[in-house]
Design a protein around this motif. Structure first.
Motif, PDB file in Angstrom:
ATOM      1  N   THR A   1       0.862  -1.184   0.000  1.00  0.00           N
ATOM      2  CA  THR A   1       0.000   0.000   0.000  1.00  0.00           C
ATOM      3  C   THR A   1       0.895   1.229   0.000  1.00  0.00           C
ATOM      4  O   THR A   1       1.825   1.333   0.802  1.00  0.00           O
ATOM      5  CB  THR A   1      -0.908   0.030   1.241  1.00  0.00           C
ATOM      6  OG1 THR A   1      -0.114  -0.112   2.429  1.00  0.00           O
ATOM      7  CG2 THR A   1      -1.934  -1.094   1.192  1.00  0.00           C
TER       8      THR A   1
ATOM      9  N   PRO B   1       3.354  -1.435   3.787  1.00  0.00           N
ATOM     10  CA  PRO B   1       3.166  -0.022   3.413  1.00  0.00           C
ATOM     11  C   PRO B   1       4.485   0.644   3.034  1.00  0.00           C
ATOM     12  O   PRO B   1       5.523   0.381   3.639  1.00  0.00           O
ATOM     13  CB  PRO B   1       2.604   0.620   4.693  1.00  0.00           C
ATOM     14  CG  PRO B   1       2.198  -0.504   5.587  1.00  0.00           C
ATOM     15  CD  PRO B   1       3.115  -1.638   5.234  1.00  0.00           C
TER      16      PRO B   1
ATOM     17  N   ILE C   1       0.543  -7.151   4.320  1.00  0.00           N
ATOM     18  CA  ILE C   1       0.570  -5.802   3.744  1.00  0.00           C
ATOM     19  C   ILE C   1       1.900  -5.144   4.076  1.00  0.00           C
ATOM     20  O   ILE C   1       2.384  -5.244   5.207  1.00  0.00           O
ATOM     21  CB  ILE C   1      -0.558  -4.930   4.323  1.00  0.00           C
ATOM     22  CG1 ILE C   1      -1.918  -5.540   3.957  1.00  0.00           C
ATOM     23  CG2 ILE C   1      -0.460  -3.497   3.820  1.00  0.00           C
ATOM     24  CD1 ILE C   1      -3.053  -4.581   4.076  1.00  0.00           C
TER      25      ILE C   1
ATOM     26  N   LEU D   1      -6.871   0.022   3.474  1.00  0.00           N
ATOM     27  CA  LEU D   1      -6.715  -1.437   3.486  1.00  0.00           C
ATOM     28  C   LEU D   1      -6.646  -2.020   4.893  1.00  0.00           C
ATOM     29  O   LEU D   1      -7.132  -3.113   5.134  1.00  0.00           O
ATOM     30  CB  LEU D   1      -5.443  -1.835   2.716  1.00  0.00           C
ATOM     31  CG  LEU D   1      -5.586  -2.199   1.245  1.00  0.00           C
ATOM     32  CD1 LEU D   1      -6.248  -3.563   1.086  1.00  0.00           C
ATOM     33  CD2 LEU D   1      -6.396  -1.171   0.472  1.00  0.00           C
TER      34      LEU D   1
ATOM     35  N   ALA E   1      -4.133   4.636   0.846  1.00  0.00           N
ATOM     36  CA  ALA E   1      -4.176   3.202   0.550  1.00  0.00           C
ATOM     37  C   ALA E   1      -3.927   2.389   1.820  1.00  0.00           C
ATOM     38  O   ALA E   1      -4.624   1.407   2.086  1.00  0.00           O
ATOM     39  CB  ALA E   1      -3.146   2.844  -0.525  1.00  0.00           C
ATOM     40  N   THR E   2      -2.948   2.808   2.617  1.00  0.00           N
ATOM     41  CA  THR E   2      -2.598   2.041   3.807  1.00  0.00           C
ATOM     42  C   THR E   2      -3.751   2.040   4.813  1.00  0.00           C
ATOM     43  O   THR E   2      -4.127   0.997   5.348  1.00  0.00           O
ATOM     44  CB  THR E   2      -1.313   2.615   4.451  1.00  0.00           C
ATOM     45  OG1 THR E   2      -0.278   2.621   3.461  1.00  0.00           O
ATOM     46  CG2 THR E   2      -0.875   1.782   5.638  1.00  0.00           C
TER      47      THR E   2
END
Ligand code: URA
Ligand code: URA
Length: 200
Positions: free
Chosen positions: A127, A160, A158, A136, A132-133
């Motif tokens: 992300t 980041p 994930i 999500l 985005a981070t």
């Protein structure tokens, strides 16, 4: 690897749904939706915020200045070919004037990106940036403390990283705690993890 017929048709259906989406007001000002691009069997999906002007005009993600920097970070920084990852955004339509997408726009578009992720089922999601981070992970923590750390989203890892637009805005900072240096470290970490995945 080829997709099964079922996944293939689900993917095409999703593409069509996004192309004709009118769930939020961004559909009124867009020129094109930007679905995403890359191999559907990619181990790694990279997620940005939303299309900018060039992306809106071309219908492709990360093709403007930030996109060129992203390509360089991947290929020159990490020796990760751009064509080996799937690249997409949280929102599929350009927010006018490149403002941040609003919560309601993200919520409505989350149906699309969650459906994409369910079909892509990547091993790693990168992300980029706060939007985005946070979208999500559901966390409110800022990117400066999240970047370079492995997090979890419903069983998918994930990772980041800073957004390339932020790197363009802070180009002058070449210090060892600056975003450029930290991004160089992060892309090495990502590359090492992708290598481990390909070996397993
Ligand atoms: N910035 C983004 O977040 N996404 C793009 O596709 C382009 C610029
Ligand atoms: N703010 C963002 O949204 N992204 C970054 O990468 C840095 C600051």
């Amino acid at each position: 690897m080829t997709m099964s017929i079922d996944i293939d048709s689900a993917w095409q259906e999703l593409r069509e749904r996004v192309k004709h989406c009118t769930k939020c007001p961004l559909c009124k000002t867009r020129h094109n939706t930007v679905f995403g691009e890359g191999p559907v069997n990619a181990k790694c999906v990279i997620i940005g915020e939303g299309p900018g002007e060039e992306e809106d005009m071309s219908g492709r993600p990360f093709v403007g200045r930030a996109g060129q920097l992203l390509t360089d970070i991947l290929e020159k920084g990490g020796r990760i070919p751009r064509e080996s990852v799937y690249i997409m955004n949280v929102v599929k339509c350009r927010p006018p004037g490149n403002r941040n997408p609003m919560l309601d726009e993200i919520r409505k578009c989350s149906e699309h990106f969650e459906a994409q992720l369910a079909l892509l089922h990547p091993d790693i999601i990168v992300t980029m940036g706060n939007i985005a981070t946070q979208s999500l992970t559901g966390l409110k923590t800022g990117i400066t403390s999240m970047r370079g750390k492995w997090l979890n989203h419903r069983g998918v890892r994930i990772f980041p990283m800073y957004h390339p637009s932020y790197l363009l805005r802070t180009e002058g900072d070449k210090s060892e705690s600056g975003p450029k240096y930290l991004t160089w470290k992060d892309i090495q970490e990502l590359k090492a993890e992708l290598d481990r995945l390909h070996q397993s």
